[in-house]
Design an enzyme around this catalytic site. Sequence first.
Site, PDB file in Angstrom:
ATOM      1  N   MET A 250     111.121  38.175  56.351  1.00 35.47           N
ATOM      2  CA  MET A 250     110.394  38.726  57.340  1.00 35.47           C
ATOM      3  C   MET A 250     108.439  38.212  57.490  1.00 35.47           C
ATOM      4  O   MET A 250     108.190  37.630  58.117  1.00 35.47           O
ATOM      5  CB  MET A 250     109.728  40.158  57.856  1.00 35.47           C
ATOM      6  CG  MET A 250     111.192  41.005  58.952  1.00 35.47           C
ATOM      7  SD  MET A 250     110.486  42.425  59.228  1.00 35.47           S
ATOM      8  CE  MET A 250     110.088  43.404  58.110  1.00 35.47           C
TER       9      MET A 250
ATOM     10  N   HIS B 262     108.780  40.394  49.504  1.00 33.94           N
ATOM     11  CA  HIS B 262     108.246  39.197  49.756  1.00 33.94           C
ATOM     12  C   HIS B 262     109.850  38.710  50.872  1.00 33.94           C
ATOM     13  O   HIS B 262     111.043  38.256  49.817  1.00 33.94           O
ATOM     14  CB  HIS B 262     109.052  38.536  48.789  1.00 33.94           C
ATOM     15  CG  HIS B 262     107.082  37.664  48.422  1.00 33.94           C
ATOM     16  ND1 HIS B 262     106.556  39.169  47.268  1.00 33.94           N
ATOM     17  CD2 HIS B 262     105.946  37.076  48.290  1.00 33.94           C
ATOM     18  CE1 HIS B 262     105.281  38.461  46.990  1.00 33.94           C
ATOM     19  NE2 HIS B 262     105.101  37.584  48.306  1.00 33.94           N
TER      20      HIS B 262
END
Length: 602
Positions: free
Chosen positions: A357, A354
């Site tokens: 990206m 998380h």
Amino acid sequence: MQKELFEVPVLYCNTDKATLRCAVAEDATGLELVVVDKNNSFYRTTFDVNSSLKKIKGDEKEWKAFYDSIIESCNSNDAKVVCNGNAEVTIGLAQFTVTKDASVKDGAYQMAQLLFDSINLRTDSKAATRFTEGLQKQEAELLRQVTAMEQEKRSLADMISFQEADEKANMEEYSTLQAQLSEITERWKVFCAENGKDPEAEDPDAPIEPDFSKPIGRRGTAQDCRKHDEELLRLAKSKFCPAENETVQTKALEGDNDNWLRVIRPYTKSQYDEHIKALPEGARAQCMKVIDKMDQWDYDVWVLQDLADKGSLFYTAYSVFCYWDFFRRFKIDEQIAMNFFTQVEAGYHACPYHNSMHGADVCHVAQYILQKGGLKEKAELTDEDCFATVVAGMIHDYDHPGLNNNFHVKIQSYLATLYNDRAILENHHLAEIFDLCKDPRFDIFHGFSDEQRRDVRETMIEMVTGTDMGLHAKIFGAWKRRIKQDHDLHKKKETQRQALVMAIKMADISNCGRPTFLYLRWGMKLIEEFFMQGDNERHRGDPVSPFMDRAAPSMSKSQIAFMNFVVVPMYESIAEYLPDMHFSVDHAEENKQYWNDNDDSV
């Protein structure tokens, strides 16, 4: 050598022991020799001009003299053939070993057929035409294969380049971490000395429990806007929003209509083509190859992260805004938008999965579903709906701590208490973003009317809270019931938003339906984050959550179960409404098969 080869006619020669045929091979790669002996045995071998035939010729003879000796020997019936297992053939200056072909039962018949074909080719104009057409088809197929191999070569070269850049970035990060580890070790020793602790008795590897009794807190940057590659942004902008003429690049800015030119002045279409053509190989060129795939499913944020100074979200968000022409449509100040992208990217933690990206990836996939997937057209979505979708995608996990909602509920963290155990992190992501936008420097909604702002805010809230997997059964069940009635979701705002929620849910777990090489990279990062939560739970003395125990890895089982019960049913249902998205089901099945073939359970 090829020119001389093509001048060799079809030759026949009779000896007391065998009949010999010598001709250019059908694929024009060398000479084919065919022998039929007195026992009706059949021998055939092709001698490649670049290998075996070249070796037979030797270095001291010229090709023309070599072929002329073969032609003269056959024409004068001067060849010699000895059949003993294989056929040893001497023709002119050459000696050949021709292999027996046991699959041919009647050698004389086969030789007669070859002779007939040669005569037919010379006397039947249609036969010659057919032969020529056959050669043309072979040529076209060979060209196709060459083109495919060249493309594969370029892809492999790109992959090697990416891997080299990835390795370089990893080594740099490794060196940085080593330096940090040395510093932390020294600080640990000082801390233990000051507090009367034995540094050897304490466990420095034990997870440090975050303080969840207070808000996590937004992480910003010292500067409003990050350092960026201005030329890369100019190329991205010029690809999707080229200047109509060169005056745009020098004109004085006048009013809100010129907000889109506040930082980057785009090239014209012809200038863009020239700059792309002259772009040297390197990081910028590789990044542009990714941005060129804005409307393709294999858009690779990993490359941007590696080659664009860990800026996958910043550059993806900027490119998406240009792709949809949001700067001009909503009169958004380009500098404020770039400030916003910077703060959103910085607000993601360095979690294995998380992270920024993931935000970039979901932003891209969400807009792909809108455009290439056909959702915008079918649901008759407004520009505001599309804007809300793109922004919701990039911010949907903002300030995610790498610990899921169940963990927060279990320990009754500040956020769990604040949001009453309901979509805890999702509400937090939204609240932090809307609070960020109260600062005029980062207000991505500044060009909106009050009505537009309210509409976009409500859509974003609906979408981001819909990514809570704790609500999946409820949301997916309502979706299936709705599309079972009909597909007229465009008639009501409520059902349009229902479709948008499904779009971001699909984007959020889209890695399961991506090409396997991308899926596995995301999958490994996800399990790494799971294990980190499991470590934290174990250190607290709590039961380790399912699939989060690094001492008992079972990624294959967890992924197969997740795809069977969540991913594939949801993808199939979305594909029922958006047929152009059905390919994702095939990818998911391929990725599921990977785990069937590579079980990691212990």
